[in-house]
Write a protein that holds these residues in place. Structure first.
Motif, PDB file in Angstrom:
ATOM      1  N   ILE A 124      -7.365   2.865   3.164  1.00  0.00           N
ATOM      2  CA  ILE A 124      -7.225   2.020   1.893  1.00  0.00           C
ATOM      3  C   ILE A 124      -6.847   0.497   2.456  1.00  0.00           C
ATOM      4  O   ILE A 124      -5.905   0.164   3.244  1.00  0.00           O
ATOM      5  CB  ILE A 124      -6.020   2.198   0.972  1.00  0.00           C
ATOM      6  CG1 ILE A 124      -5.930   3.613   0.804  1.00  0.00           C
ATOM      7  CG2 ILE A 124      -5.893   1.136  -0.171  1.00  0.00           C
ATOM      8  CD1 ILE A 124      -7.240   4.137  -0.015  1.00  0.00           C
ATOM      9  N   THR A 159      -8.144   4.139  -6.407  1.00  0.00           N
ATOM     10  CA  THR A 159      -8.459   4.857  -5.392  1.00  0.00           C
ATOM     11  C   THR A 159      -7.477   6.039  -5.281  1.00  0.00           C
ATOM     12  O   THR A 159      -6.236   6.040  -5.044  1.00  0.00           O
ATOM     13  CB  THR A 159      -8.491   4.147  -4.040  1.00  0.00           C
ATOM     14  OG1 THR A 159      -8.994   2.923  -4.302  1.00  0.00           O
ATOM     15  CG2 THR A 159      -8.942   4.922  -2.938  1.00  0.00           C
ATOM     16  N   THR A 181      -6.171  -0.430  -6.502  1.00  0.00           N
ATOM     17  CA  THR A 181      -6.101  -1.077  -4.995  1.00  0.00           C
ATOM     18  C   THR A 181      -6.998  -2.312  -4.969  1.00  0.00           C
ATOM     19  O   THR A 181      -6.847  -3.119  -4.065  1.00  0.00           O
ATOM     20  CB  THR A 181      -6.873   0.037  -3.966  1.00  0.00           C
ATOM     21  OG1 THR A 181      -7.964   0.459  -4.265  1.00  0.00           O
ATOM     22  CG2 THR A 181      -5.746   1.212  -3.865  1.00  0.00           C
ATOM     23  N   HIS A 182      -8.132  -2.609  -5.722  1.00  0.00           N
ATOM     24  CA  HIS A 182      -8.815  -3.790  -5.767  1.00  0.00           C
ATOM     25  C   HIS A 182      -9.716  -3.817  -6.910  1.00  0.00           C
ATOM     26  O   HIS A 182      -9.650  -3.170  -7.669  1.00  0.00           O
ATOM     27  CB  HIS A 182      -9.618  -3.671  -4.317  1.00  0.00           C
ATOM     28  CG  HIS A 182     -10.592  -2.429  -4.290  1.00  0.00           C
ATOM     29  ND1 HIS A 182     -10.211  -1.228  -4.153  1.00  0.00           N
ATOM     30  CD2 HIS A 182     -12.326  -2.691  -4.522  1.00  0.00           C
ATOM     31  CE1 HIS A 182     -11.339  -0.238  -3.956  1.00  0.00           C
ATOM     32  NE2 HIS A 182     -12.530  -0.970  -4.209  1.00  0.00           N
ATOM     33  N   ILE A 194      -6.265  -4.980  -1.243  1.00  0.00           N
ATOM     34  CA  ILE A 194      -5.036  -5.102  -2.206  1.00  0.00           C
ATOM     35  C   ILE A 194      -4.324  -6.416  -2.261  1.00  0.00           C
ATOM     36  O   ILE A 194      -3.875  -6.828  -3.339  1.00  0.00           O
ATOM     37  CB  ILE A 194      -4.155  -4.045  -1.284  1.00  0.00           C
ATOM     38  CG1 ILE A 194      -4.460  -2.817  -1.378  1.00  0.00           C
ATOM     39  CG2 ILE A 194      -2.508  -4.340  -2.087  1.00  0.00           C
ATOM     40  CD1 ILE A 194      -3.524  -1.728  -0.529  1.00  0.00           C
ATOM     41  N   LEU A 244       2.338   1.621  -3.454  1.00  0.00           N
ATOM     42  CA  LEU A 244       1.549   2.054  -4.343  1.00  0.00           C
ATOM     43  C   LEU A 244       1.220   3.398  -4.606  1.00  0.00           C
ATOM     44  O   LEU A 244       1.244   4.083  -5.784  1.00  0.00           O
ATOM     45  CB  LEU A 244      -0.100   1.469  -4.046  1.00  0.00           C
ATOM     46  CG  LEU A 244      -0.241   0.018  -4.465  1.00  0.00           C
ATOM     47  CD1 LEU A 244      -1.392  -0.512  -3.735  1.00  0.00           C
ATOM     48  CD2 LEU A 244      -0.586  -0.224  -5.864  1.00  0.00           C
ATOM     49  N   ARG A 265       0.679  -1.378   0.034  1.00  0.00           N
ATOM     50  CA  ARG A 265      -0.052   0.004   0.074  1.00  0.00           C
ATOM     51  C   ARG A 265       0.882   1.295   0.031  1.00  0.00           C
ATOM     52  O   ARG A 265       0.540   2.229  -0.705  1.00  0.00           O
ATOM     53  CB  ARG A 265      -0.967   0.014   1.217  1.00  0.00           C
ATOM     54  CG  ARG A 265      -1.821   1.209   1.287  1.00  0.00           C
ATOM     55  CD  ARG A 265      -2.662   1.057   2.507  1.00  0.00           C
ATOM     56  NE  ARG A 265      -2.108   1.020   3.826  1.00  0.00           N
ATOM     57  CZ  ARG A 265      -2.717   0.703   4.960  1.00  0.00           C
ATOM     58  NH1 ARG A 265      -3.964   0.362   4.957  1.00  0.00           N
ATOM     59  NH2 ARG A 265      -1.960   0.648   5.987  1.00  0.00           N
TER      60      ARG A 265
END
Length: 728
Positions: free
Chosen positions: A168, A342, A332-333, A173, A101, A98
């Motif tokens: 987040i 996101t 992120t997903h 993730i 990212l 995260r």
């Protein structure tokens, strides 16, 4: 004698070894910084840093932080820069993903290099202070970071509790990058993280009052963050370049996060402003390239590799990830078969600039201009100054959006109309300046009651600027402020610690009424019901009613049925006025049985249950009923207690506080600034320090200390005076 010589030899060896591996030019720079910096610790161990320049003050301030709690300083940066799995193992790997990212190490370096020279100098001084601490204290063993670098500051720029990035989801993730799967959306219809409703609410109280309501005629400010205990230290920074700021600093940062200078004061509370959006992307592989649809065009998906180390059974292993971004932000997903980017505020240079320059503003005009940087994303700001002004900013980073779309849920990223269209200027945001009632409050609540009849009007603003959600702390604050007059620093403290717990004002009479109406009354409840009947809804160490009410309320929150869509106020009221009376009595019976089992009798005063204990300096708290602890009369903020004390059991029968009132200060502005403060436990994280637990009695007895702000007051209370690297 032989043992002493051995220790001396080891000390000289370690010192010499350290010195021989340090660049002489670098050491010269550190020692020059140290020569320009003085640390005076007062009788509570609070470090007052005096530097020739702002950079010298930063150097000394971060050095003093490391002295007080290096492991927390280091832990915050291990987490922030995305290296937590190297210490905590594979379970932390997606926290690191995260972090990378949103910014790679190379990008952090680029951001640092792009910063203005004055800010780069502060970042260098920050790294120098930590590295000189490690050089001067070779016995300290870092968990991971043996050398701090200036670019690391780019990862941790705002100071709030985790910041936006913790919204987040690591689970999502992992599902995307490891399993290429989609998880179901949350109850709010999106993929973000929300606080567990059964955990102690985190946040803060901020109150500003004008001179019309004070005995002195000067404005006053309550600084009352509700954070994890020991999350921030208390620091005073002074330089010959105009810096003279005092307050709470998040471990590892080089600016006062919540505090004051001689002319202005600022307090942050968590905001309801929408600062995070999810964009559903339409992604296809075209000509061997991943592309995403944007209007009538297809754009390439940015991709890059990141290799992360992680600890596994004592061995360091590595894992490589292919990470993706669009112009909306990192992927992120997934939702079903579509990728989701996101977007959050990620402007580290400007955010750090805003956080630092805030501490040097001299009046409202300067402060307001600073707010136009608009990177204080997760916070509201309550403000007061020596000119008599009080002000409020609800949020600060507010993207302009097309209000026809519902940004509470993921929006179609292929439609350019959903894009953020810049930021709202400060004058378009929800703000207040000198309302006619003479006070402003925010307790993580709606801004539309911040100043009673003088509050902003919800219909004047886009829906995404704030939810209209009230809580019992705000209700409590408003009641008190509507009657306030002739306030002093001491009476403001009394107001901030008012013992009322308004969440029970309908819930508890509701269970009493249910007992009175019952055809077959349980005689085992009779005495408890009478205690509740006579209760004045205040908390104290001696109160048995408070103890019963706490467990009754928690059991109802966990087990009570309720209609959907209720906010916290409606829910608490419903449990006293609309829920089935049989259910109320069942939960009271459950509560009394639980208390009998844990404490021998339900008839136990609150202070015998609700305790304060600090056993050691571990970051993760742990507690022991068999070890000494102190009784606490404060209560949870969820019940409307302004002075929040979040406590629960930890494989114990008694409950122990770990969050809520941490650093608290009341500040009065005038010709000279006057303040009192209090810190949970003590300034130091070292159990061997006299300042590890020296504020514990003061904390539970609400005995604030006078803040030593002016040099003559600091020197009068000086316990130690030294330069970095020269402490005895």
């Amino acid at each position: 004698m032989k043992k002493s010589l051995l220790y001396l030899f080891l000390f000289l060896f370690l010192t010499t070894a350290c010195q021989t591996t340090t660049d002489p030019e670098l050491l010269d720079r550190w020692e020059q910084r140290a020569a320009n910096t003085e640390i005076i610790r007062d009788d509570y161990g609070v470090p007052h840093i005096y530097g020739k320049t702002d950079a010298d003050a930063v150097f000394g301030m971060i050095y003093a932080q490391a002295e007080d709690d290096f492991k927390r300083v280091e832990r915050n940066y291990i987490w922030a820069i995305g290296r937590l799995a190297e210490v905590e193992g594979e379970g932390a790997l997606y926290s690191d993903v995260r972090a990378r990212l949103y910014m790679t190490r190379e990008e952090a370096m680029e951001k640092y290099e792009s910063a203005p020279e004055w800010l780069k100098e502060l970042c260098v001084a920050w790294a120098d202070g930590l590295n000189y601490y490690l050089y001067s204290n070779p016995e300290v063993e870092p968990a991971l970071i043996t050398e701090f670098e200036p670019w690391m500051t780019m990862y941790f720029t705002e100071g709030s509790i985790g910041g936006d990035i913790e919204r987040i989801s690591e689970r999502r993730i992992r599902a995307f990058y490891e399993e290429n799967t989609s998880l179901s959306l949350n109850e709010f219809g999106n993929g973000l993280e929300y606080a567990d409703p059964y955990e102690e609410p985190k946040g803060s109280n901020g109150i500003a009052v004008s001179g019309d309501l004070t005995a002195s005629g000067n404005a006053m400010l309550l600084i009352n963050p509700h954070t994890s205990f020991y999350f921030r230290g208390e620091v005073h920074m002074v330089s010959e370049e105009g810096l003279n700021a005092y307050g709470a600093v998040t471990w590892g940062q080089f600016f006062i996060y919540q505090g004051f200078n001689e002319k202005t004061g600022w307090m942050h509370t968590s905001t309801y402003t929408d600062v995070i959006d999810e964009f559903v992307e339409t992604v296809e592989e075209r000509n061997d390239t991943l592309m995403y649809k944007y209007g009538e065009e297809w754009r390439p998906v940015e991709s890059y590799e990141v290799t992360l180390d992680y600890l596994d059974e004592g061995q360091m292993k590595e894992k490589t990830f292919e990470l993706y971004r669009t112009h909306h932000g990192p992927i992120t997903h997934k939702i079903d078969d579509k990728w989701v980017a996101t977007a959050i505020m990620w402007e580290p240079v400007q955010a750090l600039e805003q956080s630092y320059t805030r501490t040097k503003k001299s009046n409202y005009e300067e402060f307001n201009e600073m707010m136009s940087i608009r990177t204080n994303s997760s916070n509201n700001t309550v403000y007061a100054d020596a000119g008599g002004n009080i002000a409020y900013y609800h949020g600060n980073f507010i993207p302009v959006r097309d209000a026809q779309f519902d940004y509470n849920r993921p929006v179609d990223g292929s439609n350019p109309a959903t894009d953020w269209q810049g930021l709202h200027p400060v004058e378009e945001a929800i703000t207040l300046l000198n309302p006619g009632n003479g006070w402003i409050q925010n307790c993580n609540s709606t801004p539309f009651t911040a100043a009673a009849d003088y509050s902003p009007v919800q219909s004047d603003y886009p829906y995404y600027m704030s939810a209209n959600s009230e809580n019992h702390r705000a209700v409590h604050a408003i009641r008190l402020l509507e009657k306030a007059e002739g306030l002093t620093v001491d009476s403001m403290i009394e107001l901030a610690y008012d013992p009322q717990v308004p969440a029970f004002e309908k819930m508890i009479p509701g269970v009493v009424e249910a007992y009175d109406n019952a055809a077959d009354k349980d005689p085992g409840m009779a005495e408890a019901v009478e205690i509740l009947r006579d209760w004045d809804f205040t908390t104290s160490e001696e109160s048995v009613a408070m103890a019963i009410a706490h467990y009754y309320g928690m059991n109802y929150l966990r087990n009570g049925e309720r209609p959907q869509g209720m906010g916290s106020l409606e829910r608490m009221d419903y449990y006293g006025t609309g829920s089935p009376e049989e259910e109320r009595l069942e939960i009271l019976a459950m509560t009394l049985e639980e208390m009998n089992e844990d404490f021998g009798t339900w008839n136990t005063p609150w202070g015998e249950i609700n305790r304060f204990q600090r056993l050691d300096g571990a970051i993760q708290p742990h507690f022991n009923d068999d070890q000494p602890s102190l009784p606490v009369g404060l209560a949870s903020g969820r019940w409307g207690a302004l002075a929040s004390y979040g406590a629960r059991s930890y494989d114990t029968n008694k409950i122990y506080g770990t969050s809520g009132n941490s650093f608290v200060a009341v500040v009065e502005f005038g010709d000279k600034v006057k303040a009192k403060s209090l810190l949970a436990g003590g300034q130091s994280g070292d159990p061997d320090s006299p300042h590890f637990y020296d504020q514990a009695d003061n904390y539970v007895n609400v005995n604030f200390k006078d803040v030593a702000y002016y040099r003559e007051d600091v020197e009068a209370r000086a316990e130690e005076t030294y330069r970095p690297g020269q402490r005895n």
